[in-house]
Write an enzyme that holds these catalytic residues in place. Structure first.
Site, PDB file in Angstrom:
ATOM      1  N   GLY A   1      -7.975  -1.682   5.393  1.00  0.00           N
ATOM      2  CA  GLY A   1      -7.475  -0.808   6.408  1.00  0.00           C
ATOM      3  C   GLY A   1      -8.663   0.319   6.887  1.00  0.00           C
ATOM      4  O   GLY A   1      -8.679   1.205   7.384  1.00  0.00           O
TER       5      GLY A   1
ATOM      6  N   SER B   1     -10.460   0.649   9.610  1.00  0.00           N
ATOM      7  CA  SER B   1     -10.798   0.499  10.806  1.00  0.00           C
ATOM      8  C   SER B   1     -10.537   1.728  11.681  1.00  0.00           C
ATOM      9  O   SER B   1     -11.167   2.023  12.897  1.00  0.00           O
ATOM     10  CB  SER B   1     -10.000  -0.883  11.525  1.00  0.00           C
ATOM     11  OG  SER B   1      -8.609  -0.392  11.581  1.00  0.00           O
ATOM     12  N   ARG B   2      -9.737   2.589  11.350  1.00  0.00           N
ATOM     13  CA  ARG B   2      -9.190   3.801  11.797  1.00  0.00           C
ATOM     14  C   ARG B   2      -8.671   4.660  10.975  1.00  0.00           C
ATOM     15  O   ARG B   2      -8.393   4.486   9.608  1.00  0.00           O
ATOM     16  CB  ARG B   2      -8.343   3.466  13.176  1.00  0.00           C
ATOM     17  CG  ARG B   2      -7.078   2.744  12.969  1.00  0.00           C
ATOM     18  CD  ARG B   2      -6.078   2.365  14.025  1.00  0.00           C
ATOM     19  NE  ARG B   2      -5.328   1.561  13.952  1.00  0.00           N
ATOM     20  CZ  ARG B   2      -4.151   1.578  13.469  1.00  0.00           C
ATOM     21  NH1 ARG B   2      -3.793   2.491  12.888  1.00  0.00           N
ATOM     22  NH2 ARG B   2      -3.462   0.475  13.048  1.00  0.00           N
TER      23      ARG B   2
ATOM     24  N   ASP C   1      -5.005  -9.796   7.630  1.00  0.00           N
ATOM     25  CA  ASP C   1      -3.571  -9.444   7.789  1.00  0.00           C
ATOM     26  C   ASP C   1      -3.485  -9.284   6.066  1.00  0.00           C
ATOM     27  O   ASP C   1      -2.960 -10.598   5.592  1.00  0.00           O
ATOM     28  CB  ASP C   1      -2.665 -10.079   8.484  1.00  0.00           C
ATOM     29  CG  ASP C   1      -1.463  -9.678   8.381  1.00  0.00           C
ATOM     30  OD1 ASP C   1      -0.915  -8.807   7.280  1.00  0.00           O
ATOM     31  OD2 ASP C   1      -0.355  -9.940   9.035  1.00  0.00           O
TER      32      ASP C   1
ATOM     33  N   TYR D   1       9.109   3.062   2.724  1.00  0.00           N
ATOM     34  CA  TYR D   1       7.791   3.967   2.482  1.00  0.00           C
ATOM     35  C   TYR D   1       7.634   4.683   1.002  1.00  0.00           C
ATOM     36  O   TYR D   1       6.637   4.184   0.353  1.00  0.00           O
ATOM     37  CB  TYR D   1       7.273   4.520   3.632  1.00  0.00           C
ATOM     38  CG  TYR D   1       5.667   5.184   3.535  1.00  0.00           C
ATOM     39  CD1 TYR D   1       4.516   4.478   3.968  1.00  0.00           C
ATOM     40  CD2 TYR D   1       5.901   6.471   3.167  1.00  0.00           C
ATOM     41  CE1 TYR D   1       3.419   5.030   3.935  1.00  0.00           C
ATOM     42  CE2 TYR D   1       4.347   7.059   3.179  1.00  0.00           C
ATOM     43  CZ  TYR D   1       3.474   6.238   3.609  1.00  0.00           C
ATOM     44  OH  TYR D   1       2.071   6.770   3.531  1.00  0.00           O
TER      45      TYR D   1
ATOM     46  N   ALA E   1       9.191   4.417  -1.530  1.00  0.00           N
ATOM     47  CA  ALA E   1       9.582   3.374  -2.633  1.00  0.00           C
ATOM     48  C   ALA E   1       8.026   2.756  -3.066  1.00  0.00           C
ATOM     49  O   ALA E   1       7.833   2.443  -4.134  1.00  0.00           O
ATOM     50  CB  ALA E   1      10.472   2.437  -2.309  1.00  0.00           C
TER      51      ALA E   1
HETATM   52  N1  LIG Z   1      -1.234   9.713   7.555  1.00  0.00           N
HETATM   53  C1  LIG Z   1      -0.707  10.382   6.755  1.00  0.00           C
HETATM   54  O1  LIG Z   1      -0.106  11.467   6.894  1.00  0.00           O
HETATM   55  C2  LIG Z   1      -0.650   9.812   5.387  1.00  0.00           C
HETATM   56  C3  LIG Z   1      -0.235  10.557   4.489  1.00  0.00           C
HETATM   57  C4  LIG Z   1      -0.272  10.100   2.901  1.00  0.00           C
HETATM   58  C5  LIG Z   1      -0.697   8.825   2.877  1.00  0.00           C
HETATM   59  N2  LIG Z   1      -1.310   7.907   3.856  1.00  0.00           N
HETATM   60  C6  LIG Z   1      -1.690   6.629   3.395  1.00  0.00           C
HETATM   61  O2  LIG Z   1      -3.017   6.621   3.789  1.00  0.00           O
HETATM   62  C7  LIG Z   1      -3.312   5.399   4.241  1.00  0.00           C
HETATM   63  C8  LIG Z   1      -4.172   5.229   5.520  1.00  0.00           C
HETATM   64  O3  LIG Z   1      -3.277   5.848   6.692  1.00  0.00           O
HETATM   65  P1  LIG Z   1      -3.711   6.153   8.011  1.00  0.00           P
HETATM   66  O4  LIG Z   1      -2.914   7.537   8.250  1.00  0.00           O
HETATM   67  O5  LIG Z   1      -5.015   6.061   8.179  1.00  0.00           O
HETATM   68  O6  LIG Z   1      -3.052   5.053   8.703  1.00  0.00           O
HETATM   69  P2  LIG Z   1      -3.313   4.271  10.347  1.00  0.00           P
HETATM   70  O7  LIG Z   1      -3.919   5.272  10.985  1.00  0.00           O
HETATM   71  O8  LIG Z   1      -2.181   3.596  10.713  1.00  0.00           O
HETATM   72  O9  LIG Z   1      -4.318   2.959   9.855  1.00  0.00           O
HETATM   73  C9  LIG Z   1      -3.941   2.067   8.859  1.00  0.00           C
HETATM   74  C10 LIG Z   1      -5.103   1.217   8.840  1.00  0.00           C
HETATM   75  O10 LIG Z   1      -4.387  -0.252   8.040  1.00  0.00           O
HETATM   76  C11 LIG Z   1      -4.612  -1.034   8.958  1.00  0.00           C
HETATM   77  N3  LIG Z   1      -3.423  -2.128   8.551  1.00  0.00           N
HETATM   78  C12 LIG Z   1      -2.108  -2.144   9.062  1.00  0.00           C
HETATM   79  N4  LIG Z   1      -1.546  -3.119   8.808  1.00  0.00           N
HETATM   80  C13 LIG Z   1      -2.392  -3.851   8.247  1.00  0.00           C
HETATM   81  C14 LIG Z   1      -2.355  -5.164   7.680  1.00  0.00           C
HETATM   82  N5  LIG Z   1      -1.164  -5.858   7.844  1.00  0.00           N
HETATM   83  N6  LIG Z   1      -3.413  -6.066   7.191  1.00  0.00           N
HETATM   84  C15 LIG Z   1      -4.370  -5.311   6.828  1.00  0.00           C
HETATM   85  N7  LIG Z   1      -4.848  -3.961   7.271  1.00  0.00           N
HETATM   86  C16 LIG Z   1      -3.751  -3.378   8.129  1.00  0.00           C
HETATM   87  C17 LIG Z   1      -4.884  -0.702  10.152  1.00  0.00           C
HETATM   88  O11 LIG Z   1      -5.517  -1.550  10.934  1.00  0.00           O
HETATM   89  P3  LIG Z   1      -4.873  -2.722  12.029  1.00  0.00           P
HETATM   90  O12 LIG Z   1      -3.443  -2.346  12.489  1.00  0.00           O
HETATM   91  O13 LIG Z   1      -5.498  -3.270  13.122  1.00  0.00           O
HETATM   92  O14 LIG Z   1      -4.215  -3.678  11.165  1.00  0.00           O
HETATM   93  C18 LIG Z   1      -5.547   0.617   9.823  1.00  0.00           C
HETATM   94  O15 LIG Z   1      -6.923   0.226   9.718  1.00  0.00           O
HETATM   95  C19 LIG Z   1      -2.188   4.589   4.176  1.00  0.00           C
HETATM   96  O16 LIG Z   1      -1.872   3.958   2.794  1.00  0.00           O
HETATM   97  C20 LIG Z   1      -0.964   5.736   4.412  1.00  0.00           C
HETATM   98  O17 LIG Z   1       0.188   5.216   3.538  1.00  0.00           O
HETATM   99  C21 LIG Z   1      -1.223   8.623   5.082  1.00  0.00           C
END
Ligand SMILES: NC(=O)c1ccc[n+]([C@@H]2O[C@H](COP(=O)([O-])OP(=O)(O)OC[C@H]3O[C@@H](n4cnc5c(N)ncnc54)[C@H](OP(=O)(O)O)[C@@H]3O)[C@@H](O)[C@H]2O)c1
Length: 257
Positions: free
Chosen positions: A25, A27-28, A73, A165, A167
Site C-alpha cells: 500500500g 502509493s498514498r 491486488d 475492520y 476484527a
Molecule cells: N487513516 C487512519 O486513520 C488509520 C488509523 C489507523 C490505522 N490505519 C491503517 O494504516 C494503513 C494505511 O491506511 P491509510 O489511511 O494510508 O489508507 P489509504 O489512504 O486508503 O491507503 C491505502 C493504501 O493501500 C492500498 N490498497 C488498498 N487496497 C489494496 C489492495 N487490495 N491491494 C494492494 N493495495 C491496496 C491503496 O492503494 P490502491 O487503492 O491503489 O490499491 C493505498 O496505497 C491501513 O492498514 C490502515 O488500516 C489508518
C-alpha cells in the site's frame, strides 16, 4: 558484582548498506509517508498498490535506482507472489517488510453485505498473511529481517460502525505475536504499530463532528500524520533494536492512554 556481559555501544555507527524495504500500500496516505521516510534514509524501497499515483510517478523519476513499484491486488495470492518475486528479482532479498495496505468499510455489522466483509478480510488479513508468508521464507533463509504490521487502536477499543475492520486489526495483533515467536530465534523481529486517527483518505469517512471530538479527546491535541508513524517504523526496524519483538506500539497522541 554481576558477571553479566555488558555490550558497549560502538563509538560511531558505521554507515549501513542500503536496506531492501517492502511497503505494501505504498502509493498514498500512510504508506506514502513510510516510503518517503525509507527513501530519505537511503534505503531501497519497493511499494505496491492496485494503481499508481502522482507520488509513485515522482519517486520513480527521482529515485530510479532506489524505488520499485509493482501494481498488485494483495487480496489475491498470485498478485502477492508477483510482487514479492519482482522485489527478489531486482534486489535479491528483503530486509524490512511493512504490512501497511489496509481497507475499511463503514457501517454497522447488522447491515454489512458479504462483499463488505470479504473486501476487508481479504486484504487486511489474507493479504497480510500472503505477503508475510513469502517474505518470512526469504528472511528465514538469511536469518535476519524485521516486519512491522500496521494495526489500529480500534483493534483494541472497537469503534461503532467499524466491526469488521476492528476484527481484522485485532487479528493482525495476534499474527504479530505469533510470528515474533516463530521467527525470533532466527534473528527476525516482528512488531505492530496501532495508530490512532490519521488525516488520510481512509479517515474521510469520519465527519467533521467526529474529527473534532477525536482531536478534543487527544492529549496531543491533533490528528496523527504519516510522519508520526514512519518514525516508529524506522525505530522498530533499526537493526540495533533486535531485542524489541512481539509488541504492538500504540501511536495515538495519548487518545487511548
Ligand atoms: N487513516 C487512519 O486513520 C488509520 C488509523 C489507523 C490505522 N490505519 C491503517 O494504516 C494503513 C494505511 O491506511 P491509510 O489511511 O494510508 O489508507 P489509504 O489512504 O486508503 O491507503 C491505502 C493504501 O493501500 C492500498 N490498497 C488498498 N487496497 C489494496 C489492495 N487490495 N491491494 C494492494 N493495495 C491496496 C491503496 O492503494 P490502491 O487503492 O491503489 O490499491 C493505498 O496505497 C491501513 O492498514 C490502515 O488500516 C489508518
Amino acid at each position: 558484582m554481576t558477571t553479566e556481559t555488558v555490550r558497549a555501544e560502538p563509538a560511531a555507527v558505521a554507515p549501513a548498506e542500503p536496506r531492501v524495504v517492502v511497503v505494501t500500500g505504498g502509493s498514498r496516505g500512510l504508506g506514502a509517508g513510510i516510503v518517503e521516510s525509507y527513501l530519505a534514509s537511503g534505503d531501497r524501497v519497493a511499494g505496491c498498490a492496485r494503481s499508481s499515483t502522482t507520488e509513485v510517478e515522482g519517486w520513480l523519476a527521482s529515485h530510479p535506482d532506489h524505488f520499485l513499484f509493482v501494481p498488485a491486488d494483495l487480496s489475491r495470492s498470485d498478485d502477492a507472489k508477483t510482487f514479492v518475486d519482482a522485489v527478489i528479482e531486482r534486489w535479491d532479498h528483503v530486509d524490512v517488510l511493512i504490512n501497511n495496505a489496509g481497507v475499511a468499510r463503514d457501517g454497522i455489522l447488522a447491515m454489512a453485505s458479504d462483499d463488505d466483509i470479504d473486501v476487508v478480510v481479504d486484504l487486511n488479513i489474507k493479504g497480510t498473511l500472503y505477503v508475510s508468508r513469502l517474505v518470512s521464507r526469504r528472511m528465514l533463509a538469511r536469518r535476519s529481517g524485521s516486519i512491522v504490521n500496521i494495526s489500529s487502536i480500534v483493534g483494541r477499543s472497537g469503534y461503532r460502525g467499524l466491526g469488521v475492520y476492528s476484527a481484522t486489526k485485532a487479528a493482525l495483533d495476534g499474527l504479530t505475536r505469533s510470528m515474533a515467536r516463530e521467527l525470533g530465534s532466527r534473528g527476525i523481529t516482528v512488531n505492530g504499530i496501532a495508530p490512532g486517527y490519521l488525516r488520510t483518505e481512509m479517515s474521510h469517512g469520519l465527519d467533521e463532528g467526529q474529527m473534532d471530538q477525536i482531536v478534543r479527546r487527544t492529549p496531543a491535541g491533533r490528528l496523527g500524520d504519516p510522519g508520526d508513524i514512519a518514525r516508529v517504523c524506522q525505530f522498530l526496524t533499526d537493526p540495533r533494536n533486535d531485542y524489541l519483538t512481539g509488541q504492538v506500539i500504540v501511536v495515538d497522541g495519548g487518545l487511548t492512554s
